[in-house]
Design an enzyme around this catalytic site. Structure first.
Site, PDB file in Angstrom:
ATOM      1  N   GLU A 158       4.048  -0.586   8.309  1.00  0.00           N
ATOM      2  CA  GLU A 158       3.752   0.524   7.412  1.00  0.00           C
ATOM      3  C   GLU A 158       3.332   1.771   8.180  1.00  0.00           C
ATOM      4  O   GLU A 158       2.556   1.699   9.120  1.00  0.00           O
ATOM      5  CB  GLU A 158       2.638   0.124   6.426  1.00  0.00           C
ATOM      6  CG  GLU A 158       2.973  -1.077   5.552  1.00  0.00           C
ATOM      7  CD  GLU A 158       4.094  -0.789   4.550  1.00  0.00           C
ATOM      8  OE1 GLU A 158       4.433   0.390   4.351  1.00  0.00           O
ATOM      9  OE2 GLU A 158       4.616  -1.772   3.958  1.00  0.00           O
TER      10      GLU A 158
ATOM     11  N   ARG B 280      -0.838  -2.743 -10.564  1.00  0.00           N
ATOM     12  CA  ARG B 280       0.097  -3.206 -11.603  1.00  0.00           C
ATOM     13  C   ARG B 280      -0.316  -4.561 -12.148  1.00  0.00           C
ATOM     14  O   ARG B 280       0.013  -4.924 -13.263  1.00  0.00           O
ATOM     15  CB  ARG B 280       1.518  -3.258 -11.025  1.00  0.00           C
ATOM     16  CG  ARG B 280       2.603  -3.388 -12.063  1.00  0.00           C
ATOM     17  CD  ARG B 280       3.974  -3.157 -11.449  1.00  0.00           C
ATOM     18  NE  ARG B 280       4.237  -3.983 -10.283  1.00  0.00           N
ATOM     19  CZ  ARG B 280       4.536  -5.274 -10.322  1.00  0.00           C
ATOM     20  NH1 ARG B 280       4.606  -5.895 -11.476  1.00  0.00           N
ATOM     21  NH2 ARG B 280       4.777  -5.943  -9.219  1.00  0.00           N
TER      22      ARG B 280
ATOM     23  N   CYS C 187      -3.356  -4.233  -0.617  1.00  0.00           N
ATOM     24  CA  CYS C 187      -2.918  -4.031   0.773  1.00  0.00           C
ATOM     25  C   CYS C 187      -3.048  -2.586   1.190  1.00  0.00           C
ATOM     26  O   CYS C 187      -3.584  -2.272   2.251  1.00  0.00           O
ATOM     27  CB  CYS C 187      -1.473  -4.503   0.962  1.00  0.00           C
ATOM     28  SG  CYS C 187      -1.343  -6.293   0.978  1.00  0.00           S
TER      29      CYS C 187
ATOM     30  N   HIS D 197       3.461  -5.516   6.448  1.00  0.00           N
ATOM     31  CA  HIS D 197       3.809  -6.346   5.294  1.00  0.00           C
ATOM     32  C   HIS D 197       4.825  -7.401   5.733  1.00  0.00           C
ATOM     33  O   HIS D 197       5.730  -7.108   6.504  1.00  0.00           O
ATOM     34  CB  HIS D 197       4.420  -5.500   4.172  1.00  0.00           C
ATOM     35  CG  HIS D 197       3.453  -5.140   3.096  1.00  0.00           C
ATOM     36  ND1 HIS D 197       3.180  -3.848   2.719  1.00  0.00           N
ATOM     37  CD2 HIS D 197       2.672  -5.930   2.290  1.00  0.00           C
ATOM     38  CE1 HIS D 197       2.294  -3.848   1.736  1.00  0.00           C
ATOM     39  NE2 HIS D 197       1.965  -5.097   1.450  1.00  0.00           N
TER      40      HIS D 197
HETATM   41  N1  PCA Z   1      -0.228  -8.490  -0.702  1.00  0.00           N
HETATM   42  C1  PCA Z   1      -0.748  -7.619  -1.722  1.00  0.00           C
HETATM   43  C2  PCA Z   1      -2.243  -7.834  -1.699  1.00  0.00           C
HETATM   44  C3  PCA Z   1      -2.476  -9.021  -0.840  1.00  0.00           C
HETATM   45  C4  PCA Z   1      -1.192  -9.325  -0.221  1.00  0.00           C
HETATM   46  O1  PCA Z   1      -0.991 -10.210   0.623  1.00  0.00           O
HETATM   47  C5  PCA Z   1      -0.322  -6.171  -1.542  1.00  0.00           C
HETATM   48  O2  PCA Z   1       0.750  -5.924  -0.970  1.00  0.00           O
HETATM   49  O3  PCA Z   1      -1.046  -5.280  -1.983  1.00  0.00           O
END
Ligand code: PCA
Length: 210
Positions: free
Chosen positions: A80, A90, A143, A164
């Site tokens: 990111e 959401r 996140c 991610h």
């Molecule tokens: N993914 C979520 C929150 C925790 C996770 O592992 C997100 O992308 O916000």
């Protein structure tokens, strides 16, 4: 000694597993230094996750902070680049909280850029045979909240950012795109190693057209 803080998340949204937390455990179990690797699995709660991250940063004073989380449905590791100062949930978090249109950190700027060498990480993960891309949105859920908080709490020269990860093949819902957990852990380890070694990101064309 160089210290790295690497975090993942617990399961959320009714899922039985979260590959980010599992991959972080795997990286910790095979880490051989010489740098100190501190790992943690954060709760998927707006109230708990950012507080825990701030505590970990204050306690360990890391040189590099990488938080990882699940982005179910993505096919590639997503390094990111931009954290926005916006929460717009959401779905409810694991506390049942569902804040809408509030800042992550009141009074802070609208956005922060990751301070990790994002393009260099993508390049090295791809070279290792694992699909990876620079991502320009970490969403507006827990996140992104943790990503934004990391950049608020870990000022330069600390390098901080967020990765991610897709579903793990071991726990993906039927038909979902996924990567083996081992590849996800490899990618996080490469992200950590690259962030330790590289202080200036590669200047190569990137971005998205839309
Ligand atoms: N993914 C979520 C929150 C925790 C996770 O592992 C997100 O992308 O916000």
């Amino acid at each position: 000694m160089t210290t790295v803080l690497l975090t993942g998340f617990e399961p959320f949204g009714g899922d039985a597993a979260n590959p980010s937390g599992e991959a972080v455990h795997l990286v910790a179990s095979r880490w051989e230094g010489p740098e100190l690797l501190v790992t943690a699995v954060l709760p998927v709660t707006f109230a708990g996750a950012a507080t825990r991250l701030r505590e970990l940063i204050a306690e360990h004073r890391p040189d590099v902070v990488i938080a990882a989380g699940l982005a179910g449905g993505r096919a590639a590791i997503g390094v990111e680049r931009v954290a926005v100062n916006l929460v717009d949930a959401r779905i409810p978090d694991n506390d049942g909280a569902q804040p809408v249109d509030v800042p992550s950190v009141p009074g802070a700027p609208a956005a922060h850029f990751a301070t990790l060498p994002v393009k260099e990480i993508v390049s090295r993960v791809t070279t290792a045979g694992i699909p990876a891309e620079v991502s320009y949105s970490a969403g507006t859920f827990v996140c992104n909240h943790v990503f934004f908080t990391a950049l608020e709490a870990a000022a330069a020269p600390v390098r901080a950012g967020f990765v991610h990860v897709p579903w793990s093949t071991e726990h993906a819902p039927a038909g979902a795109v996924s990567l083996p957990l081992r590849d996800i852990a490899d990618a996080l380890e490469i992200a950590v190693r690259t962030s330790i070694e590289v202080t200036e990101d590669a200047v190569v064309p990137g971005g998205t057209l839309h």
